[in-house]
Design a protein around this motif. Structure first.
Motif: not given
Length: 284
Positions: A258-277
């Motif tokens: 849950a702590i790691c889910m609050q990091t910007q890296d978690f958000t970056r990973a989601y956005k990159a996955f959505s953009a297929k990057k």
């Protein structure tokens, strides 16, 4: 866990940058988030001294507050990793010390292992040739070990009249290779071959001697480019969960994730996955 202290953070001045660290008793280099420590007394197969023990302990402690080091590689010069404590510079003087003085020494050596396990950065040991005594313990305290076919690892404490229980060996080694195999190595002091080490899980992989350091640094670089805050959390949980029940471990991991889910890296990973990057992690 590995922290992130931004340039604008008022605490930044209290955290160390290690890119320009000047080692006194071994070689140190830094490149793109990877610190490489090289034990460099090749004429003696890279033994440790009182001074190198202390400097290594202090360095790994300092890495807790390093803002730039993401991963660490430790290796040896001249075709060997480390032959353990120097016979003439450590063992000889120890025979003349009082028991309280000896205890201060054995606690210092154990503090090196504790510092390696508690520093948040993943540590990769690149092991060629002789890896014995305290050298074997440093390899054991690393998070991953790459070796060569020539690597010979020996927890040879009984060969000098001591117990196999040294620097945490009886805690760490059975967890890595099993109780029976660890018992054999710690009672006999015999060398474990590279092939045995690979089959038993001591080594993660074996490489040709000329490729070993490059392969270790390549792996270290891959980790350095990953979510380093999350890597630090993984190392923390691997260490802490030894003393937990399964229920406690599951709850601790729920909180950690849950702590790691609050990091910007978690958000970056989601956005990159959505953009297929491919995500570009920054450790925050």
């Amino acid at each position: 866990m590995k922290h992130y202290i931004g340039l604008a953070n008022p605490m930044r001045a209290h955290f160390d940058a290690m890119a320009h660290y000047q080692a006194e008793h071994f070689a140190y280099s830094f490149d793109a988030g990877v610190a490489t420590l090289t034990l460099n007394r090749p004429e003696r197969k890279n033994p440790l001294t009182f001074d190198s023990y202390a400097e290594l302990r202090d360095l790994f402690r300092t890495l807790n507050s390093a803002t730039d080091v993401k991963t660490v590689v430790i290796t040896g010069a001249g075709g060997n990793f480390c032959s353990g404590g120097d016979v003439h510079e450590i063992i000889g003087p120890l025979t003349k010390m009082t028991m309280p003085e000896m205890l201060e020494f054995t606690r210092m050596t154990g503090d090196l292992i504790k510092a390696m396990r508690l520093c948040p950065q993943p540590i990769i040991a690149a092991i060629d040739g002789i890896c014995a005594g305290a050298g074997a313990m440093m390899a054991l305290a690393a998070d991953m070990r790459l070796g060569t076919a020539q690597a010979k690892t020996a927890f040879l404490f009984t060969r000098v009249g001591l117990a196999g229980a040294d620097m945490g060996a009886c805690a760490l080694l059975p967890r890595l290779i099993g109780q029976g195999r660890a018992s054999e190595l710690l009672f006999t002091g015999r060398s474990m071959s590279a092939q045995e080490g690979l089959a038993w899980g001591f080594f993660n992989a074996l490489h040709e001697p000329q490729d070993l350091l490059a392969q270790a640094q390549k792996l270290a670089q891959e980790l350095a480019e990953g979510p380093t805050f999350a890597h630090g959390m993984t190392k923390t949980m691997l260490h802490q969960e030894w003393a937990m029940t399964l229920d406690q471990a599951i709850e601790a991991e729920a909180q950690a994730q849950a702590i790691c889910m609050q990091t910007q890296d978690f958000t970056r990973a989601y956005k990159a996955f959505s953009a297929k990057k491919k995500p570009v992690f920054q450790g925050d």
